[in-house]
Design an enzyme around this catalytic site. Structure first.
Site, PDB file in Angstrom:
ATOM      1  N   ASN A 218      72.562 -14.692 -63.236  1.00 36.83           N
ATOM      2  CA  ASN A 218      73.380 -14.680 -64.447  1.00 36.83           C
ATOM      3  C   ASN A 218      73.805 -13.262 -64.862  1.00 36.83           C
ATOM      4  O   ASN A 218      74.099 -12.999 -66.017  1.00 36.83           O
ATOM      5  CB  ASN A 218      72.667 -15.421 -65.587  1.00 36.83           C
ATOM      6  CG  ASN A 218      71.280 -14.872 -65.855  1.00 36.83           C
ATOM      7  OD1 ASN A 218      70.905 -13.828 -65.315  1.00 36.83           O
ATOM      8  ND2 ASN A 218      70.522 -15.543 -66.710  1.00 36.83           N
TER       9      ASN A 218
ATOM     10  N   THR B 270      71.635 -18.516 -70.984  1.00 36.58           N
ATOM     11  CA  THR B 270      70.981 -18.223 -69.694  1.00 36.58           C
ATOM     12  C   THR B 270      71.664 -18.886 -68.491  1.00 36.58           C
ATOM     13  O   THR B 270      71.857 -18.258 -67.455  1.00 36.58           O
ATOM     14  CB  THR B 270      69.513 -18.713 -69.742  1.00 36.58           C
ATOM     15  OG1 THR B 270      68.879 -18.082 -70.845  1.00 36.58           O
ATOM     16  CG2 THR B 270      68.767 -18.367 -68.472  1.00 36.58           C
TER      17      THR B 270
ATOM     18  N   ARG C  49      78.539 -14.379 -68.939  1.00 39.28           N
ATOM     19  CA  ARG C  49      78.001 -15.387 -68.011  1.00 39.28           C
ATOM     20  C   ARG C  49      78.932 -16.595 -67.874  1.00 39.28           C
ATOM     21  O   ARG C  49      78.956 -17.246 -66.840  1.00 39.28           O
ATOM     22  CB  ARG C  49      76.617 -15.830 -68.489  1.00 39.28           C
ATOM     23  CG  ARG C  49      75.559 -14.744 -68.312  1.00 39.28           C
ATOM     24  CD  ARG C  49      74.328 -15.078 -69.099  1.00 39.28           C
ATOM     25  NE  ARG C  49      73.204 -14.205 -68.839  1.00 39.28           N
ATOM     26  CZ  ARG C  49      72.078 -14.246 -69.527  1.00 39.28           C
ATOM     27  NH1 ARG C  49      71.931 -15.103 -70.518  1.00 39.28           N
ATOM     28  NH2 ARG C  49      71.096 -13.424 -69.243  1.00 39.28           N
TER      29      ARG C  49
ATOM     30  N   HIS D 126      70.589  -9.096 -68.072  1.00 38.45           N
ATOM     31  CA  HIS D 126      69.474  -9.401 -68.966  1.00 38.45           C
ATOM     32  C   HIS D 126      69.746  -8.698 -70.294  1.00 38.45           C
ATOM     33  O   HIS D 126      70.185  -7.543 -70.304  1.00 38.45           O
ATOM     34  CB  HIS D 126      68.145  -8.886 -68.403  1.00 38.45           C
ATOM     35  CG  HIS D 126      67.076  -8.818 -69.441  1.00 38.45           C
ATOM     36  ND1 HIS D 126      66.359  -9.932 -69.830  1.00 38.45           N
ATOM     37  CD2 HIS D 126      66.645  -7.798 -70.224  1.00 38.45           C
ATOM     38  CE1 HIS D 126      65.517  -9.580 -70.800  1.00 38.45           C
ATOM     39  NE2 HIS D 126      65.668  -8.289 -71.053  1.00 38.45           N
TER      40      HIS D 126
ATOM     41  N   LYS E 148      71.990  -6.917 -63.546  1.00 34.74           N
ATOM     42  CA  LYS E 148      71.126  -7.338 -62.440  1.00 34.74           C
ATOM     43  C   LYS E 148      71.813  -7.061 -61.094  1.00 34.74           C
ATOM     44  O   LYS E 148      73.025  -6.780 -61.055  1.00 34.74           O
ATOM     45  CB  LYS E 148      70.790  -8.823 -62.620  1.00 34.74           C
ATOM     46  CG  LYS E 148      69.974  -9.105 -63.897  1.00 34.74           C
ATOM     47  CD  LYS E 148      69.721 -10.590 -64.073  1.00 34.74           C
ATOM     48  CE  LYS E 148      68.889 -10.869 -65.313  1.00 34.74           C
ATOM     49  NZ  LYS E 148      68.675 -12.311 -65.544  1.00 34.74           N
TER      50      LYS E 148
HETATM   51  P1  CMP Z   1      67.111 -13.519 -68.316  1.00 34.76           P
HETATM   52  O1  CMP Z   1      67.988 -13.548 -69.519  1.00 34.76           O
HETATM   53  O2  CMP Z   1      66.890 -12.245 -67.609  1.00 34.76           O
HETATM   54  O3  CMP Z   1      65.679 -14.131 -68.689  1.00 34.76           O
HETATM   55  C1  CMP Z   1      64.850 -14.755 -67.760  1.00 34.76           C
HETATM   56  C2  CMP Z   1      65.570 -15.048 -66.470  1.00 34.76           C
HETATM   57  O4  CMP Z   1      64.918 -16.012 -65.659  1.00 34.76           O
HETATM   58  C3  CMP Z   1      66.921 -15.625 -66.755  1.00 34.76           C
HETATM   59  O5  CMP Z   1      67.740 -14.598 -67.244  1.00 34.76           O
HETATM   60  C4  CMP Z   1      67.264 -16.246 -65.405  1.00 34.76           C
HETATM   61  O6  CMP Z   1      67.757 -15.292 -64.479  1.00 34.76           O
HETATM   62  C5  CMP Z   1      65.891 -16.733 -64.919  1.00 34.76           C
HETATM   63  N1  CMP Z   1      65.553 -18.139 -65.187  1.00 34.76           N
HETATM   64  C6  CMP Z   1      65.251 -18.686 -66.385  1.00 34.76           C
HETATM   65  N2  CMP Z   1      64.924 -19.984 -66.246  1.00 34.76           N
HETATM   66  C7  CMP Z   1      65.005 -20.263 -64.922  1.00 34.76           C
HETATM   67  C8  CMP Z   1      64.778 -21.438 -64.124  1.00 34.76           C
HETATM   68  N3  CMP Z   1      64.390 -22.597 -64.668  1.00 34.76           N
HETATM   69  N4  CMP Z   1      64.956 -21.358 -62.785  1.00 34.76           N
HETATM   70  C9  CMP Z   1      65.319 -20.184 -62.221  1.00 34.76           C
HETATM   71  N5  CMP Z   1      65.546 -19.055 -62.910  1.00 34.76           N
HETATM   72  C10 CMP Z   1      65.410 -19.084 -64.241  1.00 34.76           C
END
Ligand code: CMP
Length: 201
Positions: free
Chosen positions: A156, A125, A136, A159, A14
């Site tokens: 984070n 996550t 992460r 993805h 990202k």
């Molecule tokens: P990723 O693994 O790309 O999948 C979905 C993404 O949404 C996650 O990583 C985070 O970057 C983001 N994300 C998931 N839940 C939340 C949340 N409650 N608030 C803000 N960002 C979130």
């Protein structure tokens, strides 16, 4: 059935991963586990393309919402809503902004259990609770509390596809067939050959 070694997954570094000069570090972690990189590109994604990426799986809205509700409850905190879909509606807007804020690296990694191995190395996550030793857990410090306060997505770094089916859909979304390179890595003989033949002279 296709051999396990052909399993593929999609990884995106990202914009924060690129800006924090962690591209090499992230790639190194997947590479040293024995996985094979079969496609890679740097790109600037459009909002529409990111929204499509996250909504390829019709279950994504429910799963992501439920996961963040669990994250709040496990810390004794009140989630912003009891409805997973309400949470994801907001998260999706944040995500589009986050993923289009700068260049990203998109990759396909191949190897036995590629999806699960990459998820394990990447970590959970929310960086606050991601295991130590994961990407992460080791390189970033974000939390749901911080993102709620500031109104943004969880930073984070990476993805990674959540299942083999999701991976195949995401690969189709990001790559043309001609961008994917089929080749053998010499180490595959040691990783997958039943008899480890051909080592002794
Ligand atoms: P990723 O693994 O790309 O999948 C979905 C993404 O949404 C996650 O990583 C985070 O970057 C983001 N994300 C998931 N839940 C939340 C949340 N409650 N608030 C803000 N960002 C979130």
């Amino acid at each position: 059935m296709k051999h396990h070694k052909f399993e593929r997954t999609l990884v995106i570094i990202k914009p924060d991963g690129v800006q924090r000069s962690l591209m090499g570090e992230i790639i190194k972690r997947y590479e040293r586990a024995g996985l094979k990189l079969t496609a890679i590109k740097m790109t600037k994604a459009t909002p529409k393309f990111i929204e499509k990426h996250y909504t390829l799986d019709p279950e994504w809205r429910r799963i992501t919402g439920e996961k963040s509700i669990k994250g709040y409850l496990s810390k004794g905190l009140k989630p912003p809503s009891e409805d997973p879909f309400k949470i994801t509606e907001v998260v999706l807007k944040y995500l589009v902004k986050y993923l289009t804020s700068g260049p990203i690296i998109v990759m396909i990694w191949q190897g036995a259990h590629a999806v699960a191995i990459i998820r394990k190395l990447t970590g959970g996550t929310e960086p606050l609770t991601s295991d130590v030793g994961t990407i992460r857990g080791d390189y970033v410090l974000d939390s749901y509390q911080m993102t709620d306060t500031d109104g943004r997505a969880v930073r984070n770094l990476v993805h990674a596809s959540g299942s083999v089916k999701e991976a195949e859909n995401e690969i189709k979304h990001w790559f043309d067939k001609k961008e994917i390179v089929d080749y053998k890595l010499v180490q595959e003989q040691i990783l997958y050959d039943v008899n480890m033949d051909g080592i002794l002279e």
